[in-house]
Design an enzyme around this catalytic site. Structure first.
Site, PDB file in Angstrom:
ATOM      1  N   ALA A   1      -0.268   5.210   6.753  1.00  0.00           N
ATOM      2  CA  ALA A   1       0.544   4.427   5.621  1.00  0.00           C
ATOM      3  C   ALA A   1       1.573   3.309   6.264  1.00  0.00           C
ATOM      4  O   ALA A   1       1.958   2.409   5.569  1.00  0.00           O
ATOM      5  CB  ALA A   1       1.479   5.225   5.070  1.00  0.00           C
TER       6      ALA A   1
ATOM      7  N   ILE B   1       0.822  -1.061  -0.021  1.00  0.00           N
ATOM      8  CA  ILE B   1      -0.157  -0.063  -0.100  1.00  0.00           C
ATOM      9  C   ILE B   1       0.691   1.202   0.004  1.00  0.00           C
ATOM     10  O   ILE B   1       0.398   2.230  -0.237  1.00  0.00           O
ATOM     11  CB  ILE B   1      -1.126   0.100   1.350  1.00  0.00           C
ATOM     12  CG1 ILE B   1      -0.216  -0.046   2.529  1.00  0.00           C
ATOM     13  CG2 ILE B   1      -1.941  -1.246   1.166  1.00  0.00           C
ATOM     14  CD1 ILE B   1      -1.068   0.347   3.664  1.00  0.00           C
ATOM     15  N   TYR B   2       2.067   1.092   0.158  1.00  0.00           N
ATOM     16  CA  TYR B   2       2.991   2.637   0.183  1.00  0.00           C
ATOM     17  C   TYR B   2       3.102   3.047  -1.013  1.00  0.00           C
ATOM     18  O   TYR B   2       2.929   2.392  -2.356  1.00  0.00           O
ATOM     19  CB  TYR B   2       4.427   2.144   0.528  1.00  0.00           C
ATOM     20  CG  TYR B   2       4.673   1.659   1.930  1.00  0.00           C
ATOM     21  CD1 TYR B   2       3.691   1.479   2.910  1.00  0.00           C
ATOM     22  CD2 TYR B   2       6.133   1.172   2.413  1.00  0.00           C
ATOM     23  CE1 TYR B   2       3.902   1.343   4.327  1.00  0.00           C
ATOM     24  CE2 TYR B   2       6.360   0.880   3.562  1.00  0.00           C
ATOM     25  CZ  TYR B   2       5.283   0.842   4.558  1.00  0.00           C
ATOM     26  OH  TYR B   2       5.356   0.602   5.988  1.00  0.00           O
ATOM     27  N   GLY B   3       3.173   4.374  -1.100  1.00  0.00           N
ATOM     28  CA  GLY B   3       3.008   5.250  -2.469  1.00  0.00           C
ATOM     29  C   GLY B   3       1.795   4.799  -3.278  1.00  0.00           C
ATOM     30  O   GLY B   3       1.899   4.799  -4.298  1.00  0.00           O
TER      31      GLY B   3
ATOM     32  N   GLY C   1       0.629   2.018  -3.628  1.00  0.00           N
ATOM     33  CA  GLY C   1       1.042   0.758  -4.482  1.00  0.00           C
ATOM     34  C   GLY C   1       2.103   1.123  -5.491  1.00  0.00           C
ATOM     35  O   GLY C   1       2.432   0.062  -6.190  1.00  0.00           O
TER      36      GLY C   1
END
Length: 329
Positions: free
Chosen positions: A328, A55-57, A59
């Site tokens: 995040a 899920i960071y950025g 995806g």
């Protein structure tokens, strides 16, 4: 750069790791070339643990890493995460199998070195996710599994369930830990120490507070406002930072160096996960690992950053050990 084994595994990780929540974030590092410069600098100075999540950025972090590691994948240990939130009728197995294929594709790799469950799956029997994770290890798509944001009892319960079913256990625990956020010392860190579980602290600088740049009331960026703003407005936190800064200066270091050195003085800590926006920040993080605290110095810092484990302290210094301090995470 020094290296430590990640718990009871064959993974030798750099004592400073790279957190990549910035990669792919349009407000932070949106350009793949900028991510590559940061990651190349990490590998050049010996930082080999690259920590990310699907899920960071939005995806995109995994894609940035996959592109940046072309030709250098063998130099890195990749740790990524999945989650079992909002299943909406999807089985845990189906979610895990779908997520791992997506991550392998984005990361441009055949195997994930450490695959971590990101958030606590409340009410879900451990075997419903441990069994598919064990299958991924058997298939060679994942080498080891870990957890993020669990309490000590929950990690122990999961590993008990794994042992009963002859499944792979969690070899690592990742949680919020810094001089300003010491809740894991109540149960999770002692559990990891006793059972040789690799502990991976995130937010080692308390959102930037332990760099000292926000001490005088400087404006805090949106990404750090929740955590740093709370500390900035608390008199005791300001006094503590001033004393930590003075201690570091007396020993020829910065308070940033002290934040890393203090964490690394814990035997359960395998690697400190630290984000970086620039090559210069990578260099500073790596250099901080050179300071090794003596037991006496460690005790002195403990006294400066003392807390009593009360609800008041938890409220002052941030969220509890099982609640992500930022969406995040």
């Amino acid at each position: 750069m020094q290296y430590r084994r990640l718990g009871d595994t064959d993974l030798n990780v750099s004592i400073i790791g790279l957190g990549t929540n910035n990669f792919g974030n349009p407000a932070r590092i949106s350009d793949h070339a900028d991510s590559k410069r940061v990651l190349d600098r990490c590998l050049d100075v010996g930082i080999n643990l690259i920590d990310t999540a699907n899920i960071y950025g939005n995806g995109q972090s995994e894609e940035h890493i996959g592109d940046a590691l072309r030709g250098r994948r063998h130099e890195a240990i990749i740790a990524t995460k999945f989650n079992l939130t909002n299943l909406d009728g999807e089985s845990p197995r189906d979610r895990i199998m779908k997520n791992v294929e997506e991550s392998l594709t984005k990361l441009q790799t055949d195997v994930i070195d450490l695959y971590q469950i990101h958030f606590i799956p409340h009410g879900l029997p451990h075997e419903e996710y441990l069994e598919p994770l064990n299958d991924l290890i058997t298939e060679g798509k994942v080498r080891h599994i870990g957890e993020c944001n669990y309490s000590g009892w929950r990690h122990a319960d999961a590993n008990r369930a794994a042992a009963e079913r002859d499944l792979a256990p969690f070899v690592s625990a990742q949680n919020n830990y810094s001089l300003m956020h010491r809740q894991v010392e109540l149960e999770l860190l002692p559990y990891c120490t006793e059972h040789n579980i690799g502990f991976l602290p995130y937010f080692p600088l308390a959102g930037g507070w332990l760099t000292g740049k926000y001490a005088a009331g400087a404006e805090v960026p949106g990404s750090a406002r929740r955590m740093v703003g709370q500390l900035q407005g608390d008199e005791r936190s300001r006094e503590m930072l001033a004393r930590l800064d003075a201690f570091a200066n007396e020993h020829g270091h910065s308070v940033l160096d002290l934040a890393f050195a203090w964490l690394l003085a814990h035997p359960a800590v395998s690697s400190v996960i630290a984000g970086a926006m620039t090559e210069e920040q990578v260099t500073a993080n790596a250099a901080a690992a050179d300071w090794v605290l003596s037991p006496e110095e460690r005790d002195a810092v403990d006294a400066i950053a003392a807390w009593d484990g009360s609800d008041e302290e938890i409220e002052r210094f941030g969220t509890g050990p099982n609640v992500p301090a930022a969406p995040a995470r």
